[in-house]
Design an enzyme around this catalytic site. Sequence first.
Site, PDB file in Angstrom:
ATOM      1  N   ASP A  28      49.528  20.608  46.774  1.00 31.81           N
ATOM      2  CA  ASP A  28      49.109  21.858  46.142  1.00 31.81           C
ATOM      3  C   ASP A  28      48.682  21.482  44.729  1.00 31.81           C
ATOM      4  OD1 ASP A  28      48.862  24.243  44.801  1.00 31.81           O
ATOM      5  OD2 ASP A  28      50.989  24.803  44.983  1.00 31.81           O
ATOM      6  N   ASP A  36      49.822  35.821  44.894  1.00 34.16           N
ATOM      7  CA  ASP A  36      50.042  34.525  44.231  1.00 34.16           C
ATOM      8  C   ASP A  36      49.903  34.672  42.721  1.00 34.16           C
ATOM      9  OD1 ASP A  36      49.907  31.969  43.196  1.00 34.16           O
ATOM     10  OD2 ASP A  36      48.511  31.200  44.706  1.00 34.16           O
ATOM     11  N   GLU A  57      44.616  27.913  49.943  1.00 37.16           N
ATOM     12  CA  GLU A  57      46.010  28.115  49.519  1.00 37.16           C
ATOM     13  C   GLU A  57      46.715  29.237  50.299  1.00 37.16           C
ATOM     14  OE1 GLU A  57      45.486  28.638  45.310  1.00 37.16           O
ATOM     15  OE2 GLU A  57      44.972  26.531  45.017  1.00 37.16           O
ATOM     16  N   LYS A  98      41.596  22.812  36.414  1.00 40.95           N
ATOM     17  CA  LYS A  98      41.117  23.328  37.700  1.00 40.95           C
ATOM     18  C   LYS A  98      40.014  24.371  37.507  1.00 40.95           C
ATOM     19  CE  LYS A  98      43.132  25.356  41.883  1.00 40.95           C
ATOM     20  NZ  LYS A  98      44.420  25.714  42.518  1.00 40.95           N
TER      21      LYS A  98
END
Length: 373
Positions: free
Chosen positions: A8, A193, A171, A70
């Site tokens: 992850d 999330d 994800e 990211k």
Amino acid sequence: MGRIVGIDLGTTNSVVAVLEAGRPQVIANAEGMRTTPSVVGFTKDSELLVGQAARRQLVLNPRNTFANLKRFVGRAWDELDDSSLSVPYTIRANDRGNVRVACPQMEREYAPEELVASILRKLVDDASTYIGESIEAAVITVPAYFDDAQRQATRDAGRLAGLEVERILNEPTAAALAYGFDRSAVKRVLVFDLGGGTFDVSLLRIANGVFDVKATNGDTQLGGNDFDQRIVDWLAAAFQEHHGIDLRRDRQALQRLTEAAEKAKQELSGVASTPISLPFIATGADGPLHIETRLDRTTFESLCPDLLDRLLLPVQTALRDSGWAAEDVDDVVLVGGSTRMPMVQQLVRTLIPHEPCQSVNPDEVVAIGAAVQ
Ligand code: AMP
């Protein structure tokens, strides 16, 4: 043959997991932590730091310490929004319009993928040491909304780290896999999330092992850091009122405040009140000054109502886009360390009339799903 791991690769933290005797297991890094900050930095002696050590110099050496990479992976310069541009380090476009990260200490520019590769390398090296076997391949997760360029750049980062990337996995799909939902006939799942810096909502329809992302929404500028900042401001305001000194202007003090705020926030997910102690935080006319105080959960929650409000709309929009009513959702999966906050869980319960799934650690659930894959 080497082993395959699930990774992850998060905006704030990354996690690696492996299947041991058929069971997914998160692997601790060399520092003994199960999550590794997704931060890369260079020291004043040009030493490469990855993870917690890099994170520790975020405030003190901001131009040579790179967090939130990211956001830039696989993005062209003109795709970036203003909020992504406001990082403490220098980013610029190269002559092909790609994002480059400038590192004054090394006197060079890096592609975001290169720096991300060093995060992957650390995760894999530490995991390999831990399990005592070489690791050659990985399944790496990405947000469901990542486009082809972002997925390709993530693959490139894996390749630069010397890994064969077996698959790029969404994800939310990984989170659903961790709960074994692929084994049920038909299920509608909402994945909520809330990580350190981003918020993602995904609605999945799972039918006979096939995952279909029906809708995604979120807020790329909302996460646990914003909750930390509220505590930093609360501490700094009280200090300024008493001593007339703004601690936020002193980098060293700010770094300590930020770390203490995050620790207090995390503790308040488990207890109703927590002490905050920061000795020698500043020097006044009469000598050293300290912070010795307590924060209780009710006060903390009273600092954050607008942050909670910002969680509502993306959920409502995703439901509308999918054409589902809240009652149509069979399960809610909580992902991201920030969903440990009782006020966040409470909000989720008011949105979807189901007790959320949280038997798997929210900060590990995506890596576990990747290992299962
Ligand atoms: P993630 O990116 O999923 O690892 O989430 C990281 C965020 O979760 C950070 O902002 C952490 O401070 C936050 N976090 C981790 N544990 C807790 C906790 N027990 N209570 C509140 N927030 C937490």
